[in-house]
Design a protein around this motif. Structure first.
Motif, PDB file in Angstrom:
ATOM      1  N   ARG A 210       0.841  -1.212   0.000  1.00  0.00           N
ATOM      2  CA  ARG A 210       0.000   0.000   0.000  1.00  0.00           C
ATOM      3  C   ARG A 210       0.873   1.259   0.000  1.00  0.00           C
ATOM      4  O   ARG A 210       0.601   2.207   0.710  1.00  0.00           O
ATOM      5  CB  ARG A 210      -0.914   0.020   1.226  1.00  0.00           C
ATOM      6  N   GLU A 211       1.967   1.252  -0.811  1.00  0.00           N
ATOM      7  CA  GLU A 211       2.822   2.449  -0.840  1.00  0.00           C
ATOM      8  C   GLU A 211       2.045   3.610  -1.460  1.00  0.00           C
ATOM      9  O   GLU A 211       1.287   3.404  -2.411  1.00  0.00           O
ATOM     10  CB  GLU A 211       4.067   2.228  -1.715  1.00  0.00           C
ATOM     11  N   PRO A 212       2.259   4.823  -0.933  1.00  0.00           N
ATOM     12  CA  PRO A 212       1.609   5.981  -1.580  1.00  0.00           C
ATOM     13  C   PRO A 212       2.179   6.188  -2.987  1.00  0.00           C
ATOM     14  O   PRO A 212       3.321   5.832  -3.261  1.00  0.00           O
ATOM     15  CB  PRO A 212       1.970   7.161  -0.676  1.00  0.00           C
ATOM     16  N   GLN A 213       1.378   6.753  -3.871  1.00  0.00           N
ATOM     17  CA  GLN A 213       1.790   6.998  -5.264  1.00  0.00           C
ATOM     18  C   GLN A 213       1.655   8.488  -5.547  1.00  0.00           C
ATOM     19  O   GLN A 213       0.768   9.144  -4.997  1.00  0.00           O
ATOM     20  CB  GLN A 213       0.862   6.251  -6.238  1.00  0.00           C
ATOM     21  N   PHE A 214       2.534   8.991  -6.427  1.00  0.00           N
ATOM     22  CA  PHE A 214       2.394  10.385  -6.852  1.00  0.00           C
ATOM     23  C   PHE A 214       2.205  10.418  -8.361  1.00  0.00           C
ATOM     24  O   PHE A 214       2.854   9.669  -9.091  1.00  0.00           O
ATOM     25  CB  PHE A 214       3.655  11.177  -6.485  1.00  0.00           C
ATOM     26  N   HIS A 215       1.287  11.236  -8.828  1.00  0.00           N
ATOM     27  CA  HIS A 215       1.239  11.490 -10.272  1.00  0.00           C
ATOM     28  C   HIS A 215       0.723  12.903 -10.522  1.00  0.00           C
ATOM     29  O   HIS A 215       0.178  13.549  -9.630  1.00  0.00           O
ATOM     30  CB  HIS A 215       0.389  10.449 -11.023  1.00  0.00           C
ATOM     31  N   SER A 216       0.957  13.384 -11.730  1.00  0.00           N
ATOM     32  CA  SER A 216       0.464  14.722 -12.068  1.00  0.00           C
ATOM     33  C   SER A 216      -0.461  14.591 -13.263  1.00  0.00           C
ATOM     34  O   SER A 216      -0.497  13.556 -13.929  1.00  0.00           O
ATOM     35  CB  SER A 216       1.630  15.654 -12.387  1.00  0.00           C
ATOM     36  N   PHE A 217      -1.205  15.626 -13.555  1.00  0.00           N
ATOM     37  CA  PHE A 217      -2.052  15.613 -14.754  1.00  0.00           C
ATOM     38  C   PHE A 217      -2.152  17.033 -15.274  1.00  0.00           C
ATOM     39  O   PHE A 217      -1.640  17.978 -14.668  1.00  0.00           O
ATOM     40  CB  PHE A 217      -3.429  15.016 -14.467  1.00  0.00           C
TER      41      PHE A 217
END
Length: 1299
Positions: free
Chosen positions: A89-96
């Motif tokens: 359940r590692e946190p994820q980062f993304h942009s849009f």
């Protein structure tokens, strides 16, 4: 497009516009997300459920209205995902990115983490779903419903979901049990900002999440930090840096100055690392040429990094089309868009590329980011100086300790398979090697490190290096390696944290890589301004007439470029991004310069000032970027010296007990304090006054110029294609909106078709078009090829719009194959049933001997299918388009193809372009207009294919003359080669009847040889055998059986000993016969006809001029010679690819030989009573005989040396022509002498010899031109002008002459 352009119109200078929280709505519970491609075969934990925007602050920002659906869709493109305590359940980062309809952009940065589900209702719903799932599937594993890969476009969604993560099977049959397992659900924190400060936002959001998961409560309530970033942190001013505070650590960001490259915070090093330098340069080239680019990765952030990286590198140009770096599953129908696009598609774990059914692949660049490989469209041009460019980029990467050689070699679309699946062990080895070589792990590639160690440990090399340093020379590669190692060794120096150090390194690498790209464009387009056509007096008239105007002199620009650049540049200057760039340049004379253009212009001015351009404009030598160091230093200085520090987060005026801390859960924030900002903020005042000032200025300019709405409308139209359809709306997905989007696509395609056909016509019609008032007359072969390639691309896009059934990569070829299969079935049925006889059309006189070629779409397909050189469907479709265009049947064929409506309905959805009746008719009409000009786009491109030619020899119509007992032969020559001598069998004598039932005999034969190109000459002869050895030939017809081009080679002379001039072979010059069937009557305007060949009338009038009344006067003869020489001079002034045949100018009708024959015939005593005809060649022979005897008797000894030499050369040439084994007649020999004399620059020297010779008095009247000194001197002067040009003769003319 840069961030700077996104905010240029926005008044506020707030760092962030919105803070958003997305997740599960406990009120509505679990809602399956049908749009995301729901698959009930999967276990419930793997399914997608709808997410909601739980809160956003503030409610609304007037200059950037909140788009709830779009934000929700992009924060959680897959919807909610569930996990249990057993899952990672590692946190994820993304942009849009959200692109508005006017092209401005807003950025979103999302931190997704898993939060425990506390709602009992949701836990029990999940438990119920699991029980149902287990009951349905039992212990047996039912086969997946979507596993049979259908060819329908709708299978795209299911194929993505099909091979889901292997984790689902490892979870065991139990899955989720509420009594035993803890359920977690994803939640997203998002910042929406006007500029892409990715690193700063990422650090802020991760600190916010740390505050929630930490064992102790954060120093202040979370509202303080959110309020601070929304209202108290300003955007850094251009050229300044800013420090603001997160929950635990300060965060620094910087913004480039006005003269620098615009802000780009996405790590370019990572993009290069993911794809490899060569692959990235290839994808970049596809982007510049506006192809369709589909990025494919499991990781959303990778999709963004590569998409933003590539568009950033386009400076000073901007991507003008659909741009959706993250395509949510619910929007897969966007892949159907028949326009250039740059989209990112999330791949599911384990999904194979081959399962991915894409609507259009003919012009697609497919980028598989996770597997480091790309598939390229067929035959696309390479970026100029690609090798040196890649070398320079690799050195920059190396200097930062990054390896430049990750990425598999690019594949073109011709490879049918997708990535070969690597076996486990091999994959592990690859992964280990990549880990070693991966710059992200701070490693130099093993080999590079070894090199450096070797160099450092070697005393001799050290001394050498010291010496080179003293003399000012640096060893680039060693310096690069050393910098790379040093760069890594300095982690944490100067009190900076590792993260800050990393950020600085990224920023420096980013700017250096971008400078290398920018420097390429500065070099390539340093002189673009000279070719911009400024034709309008003011902005209003320019906007009104934008479509009719030519803004850029493309032909002159290309003629000024180095040869190796042309394939790329000729394509690039036809793109929308280049057109927009030129539009911005023209508009900058009336309004403020567009930011990117301002920076680019400044760079060009600076380059001119320092004169760094190579002295020779056309030089294609590579110029490296000279400002890498300065650009990196500027950024470093800005980040070291902070210009501005924002207000610290502080306690807000909140009610007691609000902002309570509960570990592991993100609290419900207090809306009342977050929806309004502070009123006493010094920079908010500053912006307000600046805004008022700006408004006043705008109102004044509005009065001065035209009404703003009108201007905006003009601008939208002026930007020509599809600004309206540049960006599909992400939020509203109702059927009506989708239909409207598709309707816009249809309109855009029709408009593009109109523009393209018009451009092709104007470019091709040359002088006629200029007289009609169009500009730009000249078209190069290269430009024509580019226009035709872009037409092929347009047709592929039209054929893939709304497609639902496809086989292979090309939508057009797929349709043609369906059509062919259907027609062949019908043909079989008709063959079994009797067919009524259809009367044949009357043939024209000239084509009476040629059987009619069958015109059909299928026939042309069969020709293409027989060509073994073409290996792919896309290639076959392009070849078929080129062939149809050359035959002037493109519109007719496509009409025939689309007339089978049952088939079209089966293959296409209702909204497809091909099912819009009115638009389809207009489209076919635009294509029909291309019949007005002649293209040789098939013949000139497929030069190595075998082509059947039909040769017909037509005697003059009296039957007796038509019979011959000798054995005829022909040799056909064209621009690409000749067929070699082909004996024609005697038994091919055919008889046809004309419309008056008069019989005609002719000899007809078919032979196959490699493509000869446009035909120029035919050698015709016979072996003089048998009793009837004399043969009077009217003409020879030759037809290319694939393209249908027919050439007529007029003769009108005898072939035989003792008749005419005694010739047994003749070289005939060809002319293209224009088709004269009914369907061509509509082709009113066309390009001027090619030069005609000598007709029999001309021949007869010359050989027996004295018996006719139509002798040309001496003035006419002199004028004709002048004109011919002029034409030859013009021929050499044209670009090489456009010159046409020189043979026609030397030997055809109105050629050099004709004109000189007339000159020599003037006053010639040719026909004597009761004696055989005397020819000019007889005079030449007598003159040469006289010179030879005079030479032997020593009479020529007194003459000057050069004259004696000239005399010898004339005798040598005449004797060589007489002693050739070929049986060419006397006129043929004279023709040969003129051609050889012109080639070897001897004609002007030979003329005085013939004039001085006493033989002239017996054979010429006193009034003859040849006996008039002044006229002869004038002729010599005219012929000497040809000495400047290299005249080469076709092999068919000089065969068998030994000099």
């Amino acid at each position: 497009m840069s961030g700077s352009s996104a905010v240029s119109g926005a008044a506020p200078c707030r760092f962030a516009h919105y803070f958003v929280i997305c997740g599960i709505d406990t009120e509505t519970g679990l809602e399956p997300d049908e749009l995301a491609g729901e698959n009930f075969e999967q276990s419930p934990l793997r399914r997608t459920f709808k997410s909601k925007v739980l809160a956003h602050y503030p409610e609304n920002v007037e200059w950037n209205p909140f788009d709830q659906d779009a934000v929700n869709m992009l924060c959680m493109p897959k919807g909610l995902s569930f996990r249990t305590q057993a899952d990672p359940r590692e946190p994820q980062f993304h942009s849009f990115i959200i692109t508005k309809e006017d092209g401005s952009r807003t950025y979103g940065f999302v931190h997704t983490f898993y939060e425990e589900v506390t709602s009992a209702q949701i836990c029990s719903a999940m438990q119920t779903l699991y029980q149902m799932h287990n009951a349905e599937h039992g212990s047996a594993n039912a086969p997946s419903s979507s596993s049979s890969s259908s060819s329908s476009m709708d299978s795209l969604a299911s194929s993505l979901d099909e091979a889901d993560s292997p984790a689902s099977s490892s979870r065991g049959a139990g899955g989720y049990d509420s009594s035993r397992d803890t359920l977690y659900v994803s939640k997203a924190l998002c910042l929406i900002t006007p500029m892409p400060f990715m690193h700063a936002c990422r650090r802020f959001l991760s600190q916010l999440h740390r505050a929630v998961t930490g064992t102790t409560a954060p120093p202040l309530p979370l509202e303080s930090y959110v309020h601070n970033i929304l209202y108290e942190v300003p955007l850094p001013a251009p050229g300044r840096s800013l420090k603001f505070h997160g929950v635990y650590e300060p965060i620094v960001c910087q913004r480039p100055g006005l003269g620098e490259l615009p802000l780009a915070d996405f790590p370019l090093g990572e993009a290069f690392n993911l794809l490899g330098v060569e692959n990235l340069v290839q994808v970049f080239t596809c982007t510049l040429l506006e192809m369709q680019i589909l990025l494919y990765s499991q990781d959303y952030q990778r999709l963004m990094t590569v998409a933003e990286g590539i568009t950033t590198l386009l400076f000073p140009f901007q991507w003008q089309h659909v741009y959706v770096p993250i395509l949510p599953a619910s929007l897969l129908h966007f892949l159907d868009a028949p326009v250039p696009y740059l989209m990112g598609l999330q791949s599911k774990e384990g999904t194979d590329r081959s399962k991915l059914e894409l609507p259009q692949e003919a012009n697609l660049c497919f980028v598989d980011i996770d597997n480091h490989y790309i598939e390229l469209p067929e035959d696309f041009p390479q970026f100029p100086n690609k090798t040196e460019f890649i070398q320079e980029l690799s050195e920059v990467l190396l200097s930062f300790g990054l390896s430049a050689n990750t990425g598999a070699p690019p594949r073109t679309r011709s490879s049918p398979g997708s990535t070969p699946s690597t076996p486990g062990r091999e994959r592990k080895a690859v992964a280990l090697r990549e880990l070693e070589d991966d710059g992200r792990n701070g490693n130099l590639a093993g080999e590079e490190l070894a090199v450096l160690e070797l160099l450092q440990g070697n005393a001799t090399l050290e001394r050498l290096q010291a010496l080179t340093k003293r003399t000012g020379v640096t060893v680039a590669r060693v310096e690069a390696l050393r910098a790379g190692v040093k760069c890594q060794g300095t982690e944490g120096q100067g009190g900076r944290t590792a993260a800050e150090e990393d950020e600085l390194k990224n920023a420096k690498l980013n700017v250096q890589l971008r400078e290398v790209f920018a420097s390429r464009f500065t070099t390539m387009f340093a002189d673009f301004e000279a070719f911009v056509i400024q034709s309008a007096p003011d902005l209003e008239s320019w906007l009104t007439n934008r479509e009719q105007m030519h803004n850029f002199d493309k032909a002159s620009f290309l003629s000024d470029q180095p040869e190796p650049y042309l394939p790329f540049l000729s394509h690039f200057i036809e793109t929308q991004m280049f057109a927009t760039f030129i539009d911005n340049k023209i508009m900058s004379q009336w309004e403020e310069k567009e930011p990117l253009l301002r920076v680019f212009d400044a760079r060009i001015d600076k380059a001119r000032l320092y004169n760094v351009r190579a002295p020779n404009l056309r030089s294609s030598s590579y110029q490296r970027c000279s400002i890498l160091k300065e650009s990196a230093q500027t950024i470093e200085q800005r980040l070291m010296k902070i210009d501005h520090t924002a207000i610290h987060p502080h306690l807000l005026d909140m009610k007691i007990g609000q902002g309570k801390y509960e570990q592991g859960f993100f609290p419900k924030l207090q809306a009342d304090v977050l929806n309004t900002g502070p009123t006493n903020n010094k920079w908010s005042h500053r912006t307000a006054t600046a805004q008022r000032r700006k408004d006043r200025h705008r109102q004044q300019t509005e009065h001065l110029t035209l009404d703003n709405d009108l201007k905006e409308k003009y601008m939208q139209e002026a930007r020509s294609l599809g600004k309206s359809l540049r960006q599909p709306k992400l939020s509203d997905l109702s059927p009506a909106v989708i239909a409207q989007t598709n309707w816009k696509f249809v309109e855009g395609l029709l408009k593009e078709c109109r523009m393209k056909t018009k451009r092709m016509l104007v470019a091709k019609m040359g002088r006629e078009a200029v007289e009609l008032g169009h500009s730009e007359a000249n078209i190069t072969g290269l430009e024509e090829n580019t226009l035709i390639a872009s037409l092929c691309d347009l047709l592929e896009r039209i054929w893939s719009h709304g497609l639902q059934v496809k086989q292979g990569k090309s939508a057009l070829w797929s349709h043609l194959l369906h059509y062919q299969a259907r027609e062949e079935r019908l043909e079989q049925q008709q063959a079994e049933s009797p067919v009524p006889h259809v009367p044949e059309r009357r043939k024209s006189e000239s084509c009476i001997a040629l059987p009619t070629l069958r015109v059909s779409c299928i026939q042309d397909m069969r020709h293409i299918q027989m060509m073994s050189e073409i290996k792919t469907d896309v290639g076959r479709a392009r070849a078929w388009i080129r062939l149809s265009l050359e035959k002037k049947l493109l519109s007719q064929h496509l009409k025939q193809l689309l007339s089978r409506q049952v088939l079209t309905k089966k293959l296409y959805k209702r909204y497809a372009f091909l099912r819009c009746e009115e638009e389809k008719e207009q489209f076919l009409f635009h294509l029909l207009s291309l019949n007005a000009v002649d293209y040789f786009c098939f013949t000139s491109v497929f030069t190595t294919i075998m082509i059947p030619y039909r040769v017909v020899i037509i005697p003059i119509k009296k039957l007796s003359n038509a019979m011959t007992t000798s054995n005829p032969w022909v040799c056909v020559s064209g621009e690409l080669g000749d067929s070699g001598i082909m004996q024609i069998p005697k038994n091919v004598l055919e008889m046809t009847f004309d419309s008056a039932f008069r019989p005609h005999t002719h000899i007809s034969a078919i032979f196959k040889c490699q493509n000869l190109g446009k035909l120029t000459t035919v050698q015709l002869g016979h072996d003089n055998a048998g009793l009837l050895a004399k043969w009077l030939v009217d003409c020879v017809m030759v037809r290319n059986e694939i393209t249908g081009h027919t050439y007529r080679f007029p003769c009108g002379r005898w072939l035989g000993k003792g008749v005419d001039d005694g010739s047994l072979e003749r070289v005939l010059i060809g002319e293209l016969v224009l088709p004269s069937t009914e369907e061509d009557s509509g082709r009113g305007c066309r390009t001027p006809p090619l030069q005609r060949s000598p007709s029999q009338i001309r021949r007869i009038s010359i050989t027996s001029l004295s018996g006719r009344g139509n002798k040309p006067t001496s003035a006419q003869i002199q004028e004709a010679i002048g004109e011919v020489v002029n034409t030859i001079v013009k021929h050499f002034h044209k670009p090489e690819k456009e010159r046409g045949s020189l043979t026609v100018l030397l030997c055809g009708e109105n050629s050099l030989v004709t004109a000189l024959e007339q000159f020599f015939h003037h006053g010639f005593r040719s026909a004597r009573l009761f004696q055989k005809t005397v020819f000019v060649w007889d005079f030449v022979e007598k003159a040469v005989a006289y010179m030879e005897t005079a030479d032997q008797m020593g009479d020529l000894q007194e003459t000057t040396e050069p004259l004696g030499m000239t005399c010898q050369s004339l005798c040598r040439y005449v004797n060589a022509i007489n002693s050739t084994s070929r049986s060419i007649g006397k006129d043929g020999k004279f023709q040969l002498l003129v051609c050889l004399g012109a080639r070897d620059r001897l004609l002007p020297q030979w003329l005085p010899l013939l004039v001085e010779c006493p033989v002239i008095q017996q054979m010429y009247e006193d009034t003859a031109l040849l006996r008039d000194r002044t006229t002869v001197n004038a002729l010599i002067g005219v012929l000497e002008t040809l000495h400047d040009f290299p005249i080469t003769l076709e092999a068919s003319l000089v065969k068998g002459i030994d000099l």
